[in-house]
Design an enzyme around this catalytic site. Structure first.
Site, mmCIF file in Angstrom:
data_model
loop_
_atom_site.group_PDB
_atom_site.id
_atom_site.type_symbol
_atom_site.label_atom_id
_atom_site.label_comp_id
_atom_site.label_asym_id
_atom_site.label_seq_id
_atom_site.Cartn_x
_atom_site.Cartn_y
_atom_site.Cartn_z
ATOM 1 N N CYS A 2 -38.245 -27.497 4.302
ATOM 2 C CA CYS A 2 -38.490 -28.735 4.461
ATOM 3 C C CYS A 2 -39.464 -27.690 5.806
ATOM 4 O O CYS A 2 -39.591 -26.934 6.035
ATOM 5 C CB CYS A 2 -37.448 -29.462 5.501
ATOM 6 S SG CYS A 2 -36.027 -30.482 4.531
ATOM 7 N N ARG A 27 -43.803 -27.914 2.304
ATOM 8 C CA ARG A 27 -42.546 -27.715 1.895
ATOM 9 C C ARG A 27 -42.148 -28.884 1.363
ATOM 10 O O ARG A 27 -40.822 -28.375 1.726
ATOM 11 C CB ARG A 27 -42.890 -27.100 3.600
ATOM 12 C CG ARG A 27 -43.198 -25.839 3.958
ATOM 13 C CD ARG A 27 -42.799 -25.376 5.127
ATOM 14 N NE ARG A 27 -41.346 -25.395 5.397
ATOM 15 C CZ ARG A 27 -41.318 -23.516 5.043
ATOM 16 N NH1 ARG A 27 -41.613 -22.620 4.697
ATOM 17 N NH2 ARG A 27 -39.959 -23.728 5.118
ATOM 18 N N TRP A 73 -37.996 -32.387 1.789
ATOM 19 C CA TRP A 73 -37.650 -32.410 1.130
ATOM 20 C C TRP A 73 -36.339 -32.890 0.770
ATOM 21 O O TRP A 73 -35.429 -31.918 1.065
ATOM 22 C CB TRP A 73 -37.963 -30.875 0.975
ATOM 23 C CG TRP A 73 -37.726 -31.013 -0.873
ATOM 24 C CD1 TRP A 73 -38.154 -31.848 -1.638
ATOM 25 C CD2 TRP A 73 -37.671 -29.732 -1.556
ATOM 26 N NE1 TRP A 73 -38.056 -31.577 -3.534
ATOM 27 C CE2 TRP A 73 -37.114 -30.138 -3.212
ATOM 28 C CE3 TRP A 73 -36.455 -28.837 -1.352
ATOM 29 C CZ2 TRP A 73 -36.687 -29.295 -3.940
ATOM 30 C CZ3 TRP A 73 -35.436 -28.298 -2.550
ATOM 31 C CH2 TRP A 73 -35.900 -27.809 -3.856
ATOM 32 N N ASN A 99 -34.351 -27.766 8.752
ATOM 33 C CA ASN A 99 -34.038 -27.218 7.321
ATOM 34 C C ASN A 99 -33.656 -26.247 7.139
ATOM 35 O O ASN A 99 -33.420 -24.779 8.004
ATOM 36 C CB ASN A 99 -35.694 -26.246 7.667
ATOM 37 C CG ASN A 99 -35.963 -25.839 6.059
ATOM 38 O OD1 ASN A 99 -35.653 -26.521 5.180
ATOM 39 N ND2 ASN A 99 -36.977 -25.068 5.874
ATOM 40 N N GLY A 100 -32.757 -26.557 6.052
ATOM 41 C CA GLY A 100 -31.810 -25.681 5.441
ATOM 42 C C GLY A 100 -30.433 -27.369 5.125
ATOM 43 O O GLY A 100 -30.662 -27.912 4.600
ATOM 44 N N GLU A 483 -44.852 -18.338 -18.089
ATOM 45 C CA GLU A 483 -45.173 -18.594 -16.849
ATOM 46 C C GLU A 483 -46.593 -19.826 -17.595
ATOM 47 O O GLU A 483 -47.000 -20.582 -16.637
ATOM 48 C CB GLU A 483 -45.934 -17.708 -16.583
ATOM 49 C CG GLU A 483 -47.064 -17.800 -15.574
ATOM 50 C CD GLU A 483 -46.345 -18.576 -13.896
ATOM 51 O OE1 GLU A 483 -45.028 -18.471 -14.131
ATOM 52 O OE2 GLU A 483 -47.640 -18.941 -13.351
ATOM 53 N N LYS A 487 -46.728 -23.119 -15.672
ATOM 54 C CA LYS A 487 -47.835 -23.512 -14.912
ATOM 55 C C LYS A 487 -48.664 -25.519 -16.192
ATOM 56 O O LYS A 487 -48.068 -26.439 -14.793
ATOM 57 C CB LYS A 487 -48.960 -23.104 -15.348
ATOM 58 C CG LYS A 487 -49.672 -22.388 -14.073
ATOM 59 C CD LYS A 487 -49.445 -21.866 -13.044
ATOM 60 C CE LYS A 487 -47.716 -22.269 -12.324
ATOM 61 N NZ LYS A 487 -47.565 -21.176 -11.858
ATOM 62 N N GLU A 490 -45.542 -27.762 -14.693
ATOM 63 C CA GLU A 490 -45.178 -28.178 -13.047
ATOM 64 C C GLU A 490 -46.577 -28.840 -12.408
ATOM 65 O O GLU A 490 -45.992 -29.590 -11.082
ATOM 66 C CB GLU A 490 -44.709 -26.962 -12.727
ATOM 67 C CG GLU A 490 -45.940 -26.355 -12.209
ATOM 68 C CD GLU A 490 -45.327 -24.788 -10.650
ATOM 69 O OE1 GLU A 490 -44.396 -25.095 -10.052
ATOM 70 O OE2 GLU A 490 -46.104 -23.717 -11.613
ATOM 71 N N HIS A 506 -37.082 -19.086 -35.969
ATOM 72 C CA HIS A 506 -35.017 -19.834 -35.701
ATOM 73 C C HIS A 506 -35.773 -20.762 -34.909
ATOM 74 O O HIS A 506 -34.324 -20.909 -34.115
ATOM 75 C CB HIS A 506 -34.822 -18.585 -34.823
ATOM 76 C CG HIS A 506 -35.440 -17.176 -35.088
ATOM 77 N ND1 HIS A 506 -34.836 -16.538 -35.742
ATOM 78 C CD2 HIS A 506 -36.130 -15.792 -34.899
ATOM 79 C CE1 HIS A 506 -35.292 -15.150 -36.598
ATOM 80 N NE2 HIS A 506 -36.276 -15.373 -35.766
ATOM 81 N N LYS A 605 -43.128 -25.710 -2.175
ATOM 82 C CA LYS A 605 -43.837 -24.501 -2.319
ATOM 83 C C LYS A 605 -42.500 -23.189 -2.122
ATOM 84 O O LYS A 605 -42.457 -22.058 -2.942
ATOM 85 C CB LYS A 605 -44.184 -24.082 -1.382
ATOM 86 C CG LYS A 605 -45.282 -23.022 -1.258
ATOM 87 C CD LYS A 605 -46.113 -22.421 -2.483
ATOM 88 C CE LYS A 605 -45.954 -21.685 -2.773
ATOM 89 N NZ LYS A 605 -47.325 -20.906 -4.358
HETATM 90 C C1 AGP Z 1 -44.025 -21.154 -8.729
HETATM 91 O O1 AGP Z 1 -45.124 -22.524 -9.679
HETATM 92 C C2 AGP Z 1 -42.900 -22.461 -8.615
HETATM 93 N N1 AGP Z 1 -43.674 -23.350 -7.886
HETATM 94 C C3 AGP Z 1 -41.804 -21.384 -8.496
HETATM 95 O O2 AGP Z 1 -41.191 -21.249 -10.107
HETATM 96 C C4 AGP Z 1 -42.042 -20.587 -7.639
HETATM 97 O O3 AGP Z 1 -42.456 -19.588 -8.677
HETATM 98 C C5 AGP Z 1 -40.363 -19.689 -7.667
HETATM 99 O O4 AGP Z 1 -39.583 -20.830 -6.797
HETATM 100 C C6 AGP Z 1 -40.300 -18.832 -6.720
HETATM 101 O O5 AGP Z 1 -41.040 -18.572 -5.463
HETATM 102 P P1 AGP Z 1 -40.834 -17.526 -4.457
HETATM 103 O O6 AGP Z 1 -41.947 -16.563 -5.188
HETATM 104 O O7 AGP Z 1 -41.495 -17.999 -3.091
HETATM 105 O O8 AGP Z 1 -39.358 -16.580 -4.094
#
Ligand code: AGP
Length: 610
Positions: A2, A27, A73, A99-100, A483, A487, A490, A506, A605
């Site tokens: 958050c 966040r 969040w 936050n937590g 990756e 991308k 997400e 496979h 994030k």
């Molecule tokens: C990246 O596009 C994602 N949003 C997510 O996988 C991110 O890489 C992951 O949460 C790790 O975050 P960090 O690098 O801040 O530890």
């Protein structure tokens, strides 16, 4: 995860709180709320985006120079008004933003209810407000917060205010980031610097078990540990500038940050290479250089995109430094019974430096007495502070939830590390010089790729209607395929799977139809021939193929449906080039599909909860 903002000072709190929340919306954005005190407390909360909260303030803007605010969040309780922060006690005099996760909130809630407290939300956070309320009469606000936190198990970044003590804010941190911005007669407490930097020039980063008493009549906050020992951190000048956190003319932060990848590579390299000697200087590793010279095994651990960077980086280190390397998802690391010895090094990779799973993995490694390193972008973040040594990315703030320039920077730092570790061992100067020369060429090559942005947008328009994609690659570009798929999924919500190309037969090939396109990374490298076989197998089943190929390869045009060309570079560095067209492809498909590119649904994030 958050976003939190608190204000106390000579000006009106409302504009500072709303501006700060907007900078923290990445966040989390399930709901938002604020509380401003002007003798009485005015609390406004709204589900959804911050603009919903802002709309609530328009009719009668709450006045006052003491306030707290929060963008959520959801972890406990659905995103509705009742569960939105700030939460209050029974008297509605004490208000908390948090936050937590309070792990023992249930037992605390039962005990408080038994003594007559009435709860109005499903959240763990509300327990804090009632716990403080139960302690304030005998202790006063500051001591009540301290005593309450001594009874709490879990993680927090929090700010508390009370209408009975309107001359102060009380903040505290355990695991979730919190900074205190220091201005002229005003303070801004926030989850990160971006939310405070427009109003203050200096900041203090709180550490775990810190409490801060922030009184606008004092030049700076009083910082004490939970055991009441005082800490005297020196305020640091704020380095971030407004332009860095603005979109810079791009439609989205994600687009801006993809176009910053050349600078991200330059910033990662800057001041760290001795080209003529083929050597790398990583000042952050110098204190442990001797231990690294003795290292016989490296374990890399991370989450999401950072994990994929680790997969590629692990290959770089193995091939060029000759050190056995294993890569584990941080969330799985703790379940392994890995035999360690004192020559094992654990390396955490994290853009935010606050990812809970990665922090837990680092903590486990430290508990086992292992040397821990970090590759981190966020300066002063917990992973940066808790690891024994590390390397900062210096990629600048990455605001878009999808990691782009940070991933490119992580790969660049891994290449530097491979040279750093290799030249301690058997890497000849010639190889070191070659890698550094190629690294120096990358920003220019990336600029060439970025000039294809419009053509990639046109290609994305041809594929934006598909709901399923396969991404395949081999060796250094197997993680690139993973990756690339992440991308796309997400930000566009299309289903995309990354796969080792050798695994096609496979199982995954069963998926291939004319409605299931494949992105195949087929560079002019040692695995090209096998990649062409994969592409032909897919074409034989009518599957559309977009190939990522090396400039000059004309043949592949006759095999794949579409080709995106990238310049030639060393095999180990090719993922740095390959990932940018994949990021652009994902960005444009998401934009064309009308998705909220910078704040994709359900995501945050930095995932500071496990
Ligand atoms: C990246 O596009 C994602 N949003 C997510 O996988 C991110 O890489 C992951 O949460 C790790 O975050 P960090 O690098 O801040 O530890």
């Amino acid at each position: 995860m958050c976003g939190i903002v608190g204000y106390i000072g000579k000006n009106e709190a409302l504009p500072v709180l709303l501006d700060g929340l907007k900078r923290l919306e990445y966040r989390g954005y399930d709901s938002a709320g604020l509380c401003i005190v002007n003798h009485e407390a005015v609390r406004l909360r709204a589900p959804g985006r911050i603009e919903n909260l802002e709309n609530l303030t328009r009719a009668t803007p709450p006045t006052g120079s003491l306030g707290i605010a929060h963008t959520r969040w959801a972890t406990h309780g659905v995103p509705n008004e009742a569960n939105a922060h700030p939460h209050s006690d029974c008297t509605e005099k004490i208000f908390v933003v948090h936050n937590g996760i309070i792990e023992n909130y249930r037992e605390l809630k039962i005990s408080l209810e038994k003594s007559g407290h009435r709860f109005t939300s499903e959240t763990d956070t509300e327990v804090l407000a009632h716990l403080i309320e139960s302690l304030v009469p005998d202790a006063g606000l500051v001591e009540a917060v301290r005593l309450a936190l001594l009874r709490v198990k879990g993680t927090y970044g929090l700010v508390v205010l009370s209408t009975d003590e309107p001359d102060k804010l009380v903040a505290a941190r355990n695991s979730s980031p919190l900074i205190i911005g220091i201005g002229e007669g005003e303070f801004v407490v926030a989850s990160d610097t971006a939310a405070a930097m427009s109003y203050v020039g200096e900041e203090i980063t709180l550490e775990d078990d810190d409490m801060a008493i922030i009184d606008a009549r004092l030049p700076k906050p009083i910082i004490q540990k939970l055991d009441r020992t005082l800490r005297h951190p020196l305020p640091q000048a704020i380095q971030m500038n407004r332009q860095q956190v603005e979109r810079g003319g791009f439609a989205h932060f994600m687009a801006k940050e993809i176009h910053e990848t050349p600078f991200a590579v330059q910033n990662a390299i800057r001041g760290r290479t001795v080209s003529e000697d083929g050597m790398v200087k990583l000042g952050g590793l110098e204190p442990v250089a001797e231990k690294l010279r003795q290292a016989r095994r490296i374990i890399i651990t991370a989450c999401g995109t950072a994990y994929y960077a680790g997969l590629t980086g692990g290959m770089m280190i193995e091939e060029y430094a000759g050190i056995p390397t294993e890569v584990y998802l941080a969330s799985e690391f703790r379940y392994r019974s890995l035999p360690f010895d004192e020559q094992t090094v654990v390396l955490g990779v994290s853009q935010s430096g606050e990812t809970a799973d990665t922090k837990a993995a680092i903590k486990e490694a430290k508990n086992r007495g292992l040397l821990t390193l970090g590759i981190v972008n966020a300066v002063g973040s917990e992973i940066a502070r808790k690891t024994d040594a590390g390397v900062y990315n210096h990629a600048g703030p990455e605001i878009g939830v999808a990691s782009t320039k940070a991933f490119v920077s992580q790969l660049t730092v891994f290449a530097l590390m491979a040279v750093y570790l290799g030249r301690m061992r058997n890497m000849p100067i010639k190889t070191g010089c070659q890698i550094l020369r190629e690294l120096d060429n990358l920003p220019g090559l990336l600029q060439r790729i970025l000039r294809m942005d419009e053509s990639i947008r046109v290609l994305a328009a041809q594929y934006a209607h598909y709901d399923n994609f396969l991404y395949i690659g081999r060796k250094y570009n197997y993680p690139s395929a993973l990756e690339g798929a992440l991308k796309l999924k997400e930000v566009s919500y299309a289903h995309a799977e990354g796969y080792a190309a050798g695994e096609m037969k496979h199982g995954p090939i069963a998926l291939i139809t004319k409605d299931f396109p494949t992105v195949a990374i087929a560079l002019s490298d040692p695995v090209y021939g096998k990649m062409i076989s994969n592409i032909q197998e897919i074409k034989a089943r009518g599957g559309p193929v977009i190939a990522i190929a090396t400039e000059g390869n004309e043949d592949i045009k006759h095999i794949a449906d579409d080709v995106i060309y990238v310049p030639q570079t060393m095999e180990m560095l090719s993922p740095i080039l390959v990932t940018v067209p994949l990021q652009l492809f994902a960005y444009h498909i998401a934009s064309l599909r009308g998705c909220d590119v910078d704040k994709p649904r359900n995501l945050a994030k930095s995932v500071t909860v496990e």
